[in-house]
Design a protein around this motif. Structure first.
Motif, PDB file in Angstrom:
ATOM      1  N   LEU A  54      -8.366  -1.724   1.983  1.00 59.82           N
ATOM      2  CA  LEU A  54      -6.934  -1.645   2.306  1.00 59.82           C
ATOM      3  C   LEU A  54      -6.281  -0.468   1.593  1.00 59.82           C
ATOM      4  CD1 LEU A  54      -5.966  -5.418   2.191  1.00 59.82           C
ATOM      5  CD2 LEU A  54      -5.929  -3.947   4.201  1.00 59.82           C
TER       6      LEU A  54
ATOM      7  N   ILE B 169      -0.042  -4.915   0.470  1.00 59.39           N
ATOM      8  CA  ILE B 169      -1.048  -5.962   0.694  1.00 59.39           C
ATOM      9  C   ILE B 169      -2.208  -5.785  -0.288  1.00 59.39           C
ATOM     10  CG2 ILE B 169      -2.698  -6.923   2.350  1.00 59.39           C
ATOM     11  CD1 ILE B 169      -0.683  -6.045   4.566  1.00 59.39           C
ATOM     12  N   ALA B 170      -2.628  -4.530  -0.475  1.00 60.96           N
ATOM     13  CA  ALA B 170      -3.696  -4.255  -1.445  1.00 60.96           C
ATOM     14  C   ALA B 170      -3.264  -4.666  -2.851  1.00 60.96           C
ATOM     15  CB  ALA B 170      -4.071  -2.772  -1.405  1.00 60.96           C
TER      16      ALA B 170
ATOM     17  N   HIS C 254      -9.782  -5.308  -1.076  1.00 60.35           N
ATOM     18  CA  HIS C 254      -8.728  -4.599  -1.811  1.00 60.35           C
ATOM     19  C   HIS C 254      -8.945  -3.086  -1.694  1.00 60.35           C
ATOM     20  CE1 HIS C 254      -6.163  -3.446  -5.202  1.00 60.35           C
ATOM     21  NE2 HIS C 254      -7.195  -2.875  -5.764  1.00 60.35           N
TER      22      HIS C 254
ATOM     23  N   LEU D  62       0.389  -1.360   3.679  1.00 56.82           N
ATOM     24  CA  LEU D  62      -1.013  -1.552   3.304  1.00 56.82           C
ATOM     25  C   LEU D  62      -1.192  -1.535   1.783  1.00 56.82           C
ATOM     26  CD1 LEU D  62      -2.853   0.542   6.024  1.00 56.82           C
ATOM     27  CD2 LEU D  62      -2.905  -1.935   5.717  1.00 56.82           C
TER      28      LEU D  62
ATOM     29  N   THR E 195      -7.488   2.879   3.052  1.00 56.10           N
ATOM     30  CA  THR E 195      -6.851   3.138   4.351  1.00 56.10           C
ATOM     31  C   THR E 195      -5.424   3.639   4.142  1.00 56.10           C
ATOM     32  OG1 THR E 195      -8.205   1.428   5.381  1.00 56.10           O
ATOM     33  CG2 THR E 195      -6.216   2.113   6.564  1.00 56.10           C
TER      34      THR E 195
END
Length: 115
Positions: free
Chosen positions: A41, A11-12, A38, A8, A44
């Motif tokens: 993510l 990806i962020a 952004h 995660l 989280t």
């Protein structure tokens, strides 16, 4: 859990690169929706990392990574305040936010893949 957090965060980070590109190359604030994605993510991932550190009583690189990600999150909240006020994001804050997050990510990876 740590791998999920790392994925995660990765990806962020890609979203963060897009945000930085828009900020620096297109000389405007990035779209709020992309910034929000952004942030969601990263938040989280931060909660997952916090949970993992608390559950395992981890220290060392994981604890430092968590601390750096918390600082990066605070920087992100600072940047969001500019979005809300429709003001230009301060470039030094964008750079510091990114550098702190990258340092946290590298520490997280170092804990996942010991040398």
């Amino acid at each position: 859990m740590l791998i999920a957090a790392a994925v995660l965060f990765a990806i962020a980070a890609l979203g963060g690169l897009a945000l930085a590109f828009i900020h620096f190359k297109q000389d405007r604030n990035p779209p709020g929706a992309l910034a929000a994605l952004h942030g969601v993510l990263a938040a989280t991932a931060l909660v997952i990392l916090l949970w993992a550190v608390v559950q395992t009583s981890a220290g060392g690189a994981l604890a430092w990574a968590l601390g750096l990600f918390v600082v990066a999150a605070l920087g992100g909240f600072f940047l969001v305040s500019f979005h809300i006020r429709k003001r230009r994001l301060p470039s030094p804050a964008v750079v510091v936010h990114a550098l702190v997050a990258v340092a946290g990510f590298l520490l997280l990876l170092s804990a996942l893949v010991p040398l």
